[in-house]
Scaffold this motif. Structure first.
Motif, PDB file in Angstrom:
ATOM      1  N   GLU A 134       1.417   6.934   4.978  1.00 32.18           N
ATOM      2  CA  GLU A 134       1.620   5.259   4.466  1.00 32.18           C
ATOM      3  C   GLU A 134       2.182   4.427   5.512  1.00 32.18           C
ATOM      4  O   GLU A 134       1.928   3.334   5.923  1.00 32.18           O
ATOM      5  N   LYS A 135       3.388   4.964   6.049  1.00 32.77           N
ATOM      6  CA  LYS A 135       3.908   4.207   7.180  1.00 32.77           C
ATOM      7  C   LYS A 135       3.025   3.939   8.290  1.00 32.77           C
ATOM      8  O   LYS A 135       2.961   2.733   8.761  1.00 32.77           O
ATOM      9  N   ARG A 138       0.228   1.546   7.427  1.00 35.40           N
ATOM     10  CA  ARG A 138       0.854   0.078   7.353  1.00 35.40           C
ATOM     11  C   ARG A 138       1.127  -0.359   8.487  1.00 35.40           C
ATOM     12  O   ARG A 138       0.843  -1.674   8.967  1.00 35.40           O
ATOM     13  N   GLU A 139       1.716   0.433   9.478  1.00 34.90           N
ATOM     14  CA  GLU A 139       1.705  -0.053  10.946  1.00 34.90           C
ATOM     15  C   GLU A 139       0.665  -0.520  11.724  1.00 34.90           C
ATOM     16  O   GLU A 139       0.523  -1.543  12.399  1.00 34.90           O
ATOM     17  N   CYS A 141      -2.093  -1.688  10.268  1.00 42.27           N
ATOM     18  CA  CYS A 141      -2.659  -2.874   9.660  1.00 42.27           C
ATOM     19  C   CYS A 141      -1.862  -4.183  10.294  1.00 42.27           C
ATOM     20  O   CYS A 141      -2.239  -5.070  10.327  1.00 42.27           O
ATOM     21  N   GLU A 142      -0.615  -3.894   9.999  1.00 41.29           N
ATOM     22  CA  GLU A 142       0.241  -5.041  10.676  1.00 41.29           C
ATOM     23  C   GLU A 142       0.172  -5.308  11.921  1.00 41.29           C
ATOM     24  O   GLU A 142      -0.072  -6.457  12.321  1.00 41.29           O
ATOM     25  N   GLY A 173      -4.699  -4.388   1.005  1.00 42.86           N
ATOM     26  CA  GLY A 173      -3.307  -3.628   0.996  1.00 42.86           C
ATOM     27  C   GLY A 173      -3.871  -2.172   1.623  1.00 42.86           C
ATOM     28  O   GLY A 173      -4.999  -2.116   1.937  1.00 42.86           O
ATOM     29  N   PHE A 174      -3.212  -1.128   1.006  1.00 45.51           N
ATOM     30  CA  PHE A 174      -3.432   0.104   1.307  1.00 45.51           C
ATOM     31  C   PHE A 174      -3.142   1.218   0.222  1.00 45.51           C
ATOM     32  O   PHE A 174      -2.562   0.784  -0.617  1.00 45.51           O
TER      33      PHE A 174
END
Ligand SMILES: [Mg+2]
Length: 461
Positions: A134-135, A138-139, A141-142, A173-174
């Motif tokens: 998840e982290k 997200r990294e 994508c950011e 989102g994810f």
């Protein structure tokens, strides 16, 4: 019931799907900050005001949809902005996105201009020790949002098929489907969501009472196999959360190059149709030469306004790469098949095949004509690119004789349809990894990068 070991072995693959959110519209916003926060859509067609080919979330709230006429979009969303498509810019942005993505996995498979799969199967020992999927995602994508200015969504699951469905569910989102959660996730989802499922299969499934994956999972697997063959078995495994497949990158060599164009209107003037055919042939020949290929055979098919067709082909003594020779052959085919024809032309199809390697380095001072022609073509390509960038125009600044004749003909022939901006996988992979199509050839580089990412993740966590 299958043994637990077999099942967990099946669930091992971890595939991430990444997809740009309303990509073309997002690109327009990335190119022009003034559009930020506004309803934006991109118009396709020859003048960029035909139908909507992409709309951002703000525009979608007003009911603007892909496929809708641009004037209709303006009517329901009067304060929205219509953008003309800038395909070259989209391709650049796409490449930047893939450049970021390739740093996060040893295996990246681009599938369209804004979509790709990453193989996370072997991440457990290196990456997940220091962070969570998840982290990590997200990294990614950011970082894309920050550096490429494009919002992306992502889905992580045990196969590329399920990952794609997961992204659709996550948008924006994810979402991660953890091992063992597959069946529950799919339970109430319509089989329509599966990519590649045709209308016929949907209908046949509906006849069996299967509208959702949950329904499919309850059907006996032999029945599905009997109805749909191997695909039926796969579908049953998929619906039960048991379908797992490794990510494969297939980069096959080109065996043919072709062009299929429906003219903007039925062309009564056959000379005009020939000029168009010659211009297309020039484009195809240039593409072949850039890929270091030459063709032994060429064919031309003309479809008339009543859908009747004529066609012909030519086989060269040796494989050819020169415009002058290939165009002469095309013109001969054209004259041969069009003699006595009077009907207006609707569609022109050109194909070249029986391809072989053009093993020469292009140089203007080359000894062979191959080398010099290749160099001329390459120089023209470079000049084209520089002129386009410096003059900031979308038109072609450099033209061959056929292209010039075409321009003088008629506005509608210049660009009969907006060309699909998707770079074929083979070309995209070449751009990412040079001419080497095997990403594992760069395994060493990647391992270094991964170690760095792993350290960063440790540091951040
Ligand atoms: Mg997309």
């Amino acid at each position: 019931m299958t043994g637990k070991n077999v099942m967990s072995a099946n669930l091992k693959n971890r595939i991430l799907h990444v997809d740009g959110d309303s990509f073309f519209a997002s690109c327009e916003i990335a190119l022009d900050k003034k559009l930020l926060g506004r309803a934006v859509w991109v118009g396709g067609g020859r003048r960029g005001d035909g139908i909507v080919i992409a709309a951002n979330r703000a525009a979608k709230k007003f009911g603007v949809k892909t496929g809708m006429a641009c004037f209709e979009a303006k009517r329901i969303c009067p304060r929205g902005v219509l953008c003309r498509p800038h395909y070259d810019a989209y391709r650049d942005i796409s490449q930047k996105m893939f450049r970021v993505l390739e740093q996060y996995s040893p295996m990246l498979v681009p599938v369209s201009i804004d979509e790709g799969f990453l193989d996370f199967t072997t991440m457990d020992s290196v990456i997940w020790r220091n962070t969570t999927p998840e982290k990590y995602v997200r990294e990614i994508c950011e970082r894309i949002t920050r550096e490429v200015k494009i919002p992306v969504s992502a889905g992580l699951a045990n196969s590329s098929r399920l990952a794609k469905l997961t992204t659709d569910a996550a948008k924006p989102g994810f979402l991660e489907i953890k091992p063992g959660e597959e069946k529950d996730f799919l339970q109430d989802r319509s089989v329509r969501e599966l990519s590649g499922i045709g209308k016929n299969r949907q209908r046949s499934l509906a006849a069996l009472g299967a509208l959702t994956f949950g329904h499919v999972a309850k059907l006996p697997s032999p029945l599905l196999k009997q109805k749909f063959g191997i695909w039926g078995t796969q579908l049953w495994l998929f619906a039960n959360g048991l379908w797992s497949e490794p990510l494969l990158l297939e980069v096959k060599d080109r065996t043919t190059i072709s062009s299929n164009t429906t003219l903007p209107y039925d062309e009564p003037e056959h000379e005009a149709a020939l000029t168009f055919a010659l211009s297309e042939t020039t484009r195809l020949t240039g593409q072949l030469r850039r890929e270091q290929l030459q063709a032994r055979e060429i064919s031309l098919t003309i479809r008339f306004d009543d859908f009747s067709e004529v066609g012909g082909a030519h086989r060269f003594q040796h494989a050819q790469f020169q415009n002058s020779i290939i165009n002469a052959a095309l013109e001969e085919i054209f004259r041969g098949i069009m003699g006595g024809q009077v009907k207006p032309v609707r569609q022109i199809r050109i194909a070249m095949w029986n391809l072989s390697r053009l093993d020469t380095q292009p140089t203007l001072w080359g000894r062979t004509i191959e080398e010099r022609w290749g160099a001329l073509d390459e120089a023209a390509q470079k000049a084209q690119k520089i002129l386009k960038e410096k003059l900031k125009i979308d038109k072609i600044p450099l033209m061959t004789g056929a292209q010039l004749a075409l321009r003088q003909l008629d506005d509608t022939h210049k660009n009969p349809k907006a060309k699909c901006p998707f770079v074929p996988q083979r070309e995209m992979v070449k751009k990412l990894w040079g001419t080497d199509a095997d990403p594992l050839a760069h395994k060493g580089d990647w391992e270094k990068r991964l170690a760095k990412v792993s350290k960063q993740a440790q540091f951040n966590g």
